[in-house]
Design a protein around this motif. Structure first.
Motif: not given
Ligand code: PMT
Length: 398
Positions: A284-308
């Motif tokens: 997020s380009a701006t600070k995420i505001k607190k709203k609901a009681d819970s929040a979810t952040i979707e994560l994606v895999r980083n490249r595995d440098i060592l495996a590469e």
């Protein structure tokens, strides 16, 4: 690290002499036996009692001391030394030694020793740049004398510029390097260290507890052994080790870019960094505001440098780390095979004295040929030395 090493600490008269007290403390803490020689000018700044107390040895001050010279004390000091350090090395003492003058205990003992001599100069900037001083320093360098260069800064005399005594830690590093066999000379080793930070928004990030201590210990040890070292480091609070090419990174992507840019130059890569496996899908380009009681952040895999790195056809010798909390050897062996490594250092990070942000580690070293060595509990400096012993032996055999 310096256990059983006999070091003569020659103290000259300069305002920076107080830093020699700290250097003495670092040397004795590392196990060295230190004998101090003070010039008469040095005693104008600090009394011998300070050095005597901290070294637990008598301080030598006079060439014509009837008791010490009964056994030709200056020759016996010179003979016993593994290393001679002169700090703060003044223009006067450097000039005398360069000219072969031996008119007090310090210069006479330097003249008589076959041990390596390391100067840590400190003086006014105009003295430091004076062609007479420059010629003396260059002459001594040509003759194999070692120097820890002074740094730029505000000098005691009020001038600004080069001539300020290097930090005690830097001089200690120079002393350690002078006493270390150069079995990695002309080898280029890249070491990654510390955590990565994956930003969620301008004020929050995902990271881990890596302090960088393990990777920095490897970088210092490799540099002492003569290697050209690239240290690619995530954010840490540690001081940049001297003598290494230091590259600061933040995220796993940054680390990937900086590592890949240097692979072709390397003989060895050691990946001690704790790279985040995931990053937020969206920053997020701006600070995420607190709203609901819970929040979810979707994560994606980083490249595995060592495996590469493991997939590169003509790749450098590759050492990975495995941070495990269970089935240490089994999980590490799987990473060794899957990432196509030559060696893996498996540390059990569930132990309080191993892994993240402690001074010690407990590791198994696993090799491609099935060998497994249990290193037991060690300081990170000792473990770095053991890892590099195996790397050096393997490079030698190739
Ligand atoms: O920094 P300290 O406080 O001194 O702690 C030292 C340490 C615990 C961080 C260190 O000893 C250690 O174990 N480093 C590796 C931590 C880790 O990420 O382990 P892993 O098992 O998740 O990863 C295995 C290997 O793959 C590691 O060499 C890692 O650098 C590498 N990797 C992982 C993920 C990724 N995306 N790219 C990678 O290159």
């Amino acid at each position: 690290m310096l256990t059983n090493k006999k070091i003569i600490l020659g103290i000259c008269g300069g305002i920076a002499v107080y830093k020699a007290v700290e250097l003495l403390r670092l040397l004795t803490k590392a196990g060295a036996e230190v004998h101090v020689i003070m010039t008469s000018a040095a005693q104008e700044f600090v009394t011998p009692l300070t050095f005597q107390t901290l070294s637990s040895n008598p301080v030598h001050t006079e060439l014509f001391n009837l008791i010490a010279e009964r056994e030709i004390g200056h020759i016996s000091l010179a003979d016993q030394a593994d290393l001679f350090i002169i700090v703060p090395a003044t223009a006067n003492v450097i000039g005398k030694i360069a000219a072969g003058i031996a008119d007090d205990l310090l210069t006479t003992t330097v003249m008589a020793t076959k041990a390596p001599v390391l100067f840590a100069p400190a003086m006014n900037v105009n003295m430091f740049t004076n062609p007479i001083y420059r010629e003396n320093e260059q002459k001594l360098r040509r003759l194999g004398y070692l120097f820890v260069d002074p740094i730029r800064g505000t000098l005691a005399c009020g001038w600004e510029g080069e001539g300020k005594l290097a930090a005690p830690e830097t001089i200690f590093e120079g002393a350690s390097a002078a006493l270390t066999e150069k079995d990695l000379l002309n080898r280029t080793i890249m070491i990654t260290a510390g955590p990565t930070r994956e930003e969620i928004d301008p004020v929050r990030y995902i990271s881990n507890h890596s302090s960088g201590k393990m990777g920095y210990a490897l970088a210092r040890a490799a540099s002492r052994r003569g290697a050209n070292v690239f240290l690619i480091s995530g954010p840490t609070t540690l001081a940049e080790p001297c003598g290494v090419q230091f590259v600061n990174v933040t995220s796993a992507d940054d680390m990937h870019r900086e590592v890949m840019a240097r692979v072709d130059e390397c003989d060895v890569i050691i990946k001690a960094a704790a790279v985040a496996d995931y990053r937020p899908l969206v920053r997020s380009a701006t600070k995420i505001k607190k709203k609901a009681d819970s929040a979810t952040i979707e994560l994606v895999r980083n490249r595995d440098i060592l495996a590469e790195l493991g997939g590169i056809e003509h790749r450098p010798f590759l050492v990975g780390f495995a941070a495990e909390t269970d089935a240490l050897a089994i999980n590490a062996e799987k990473k060794l095979r899957e990432k196509n490594l030559d060696m893996i250092v498996a540390n059990d990070v569930s132990q309080v004295d191993a892994g993240f942000n402690v001074e010690t580690n407990r590791a198994l070293l696993l090799f491609r040929d099935g060998r497994c060595i249990d290193c037991g509990l060690m300081s990170k400096d000792q473990l770095a030395g053991t890892i590099l012993d195996h790397v050096a032996a393997r490079l030698m055999a190739d």
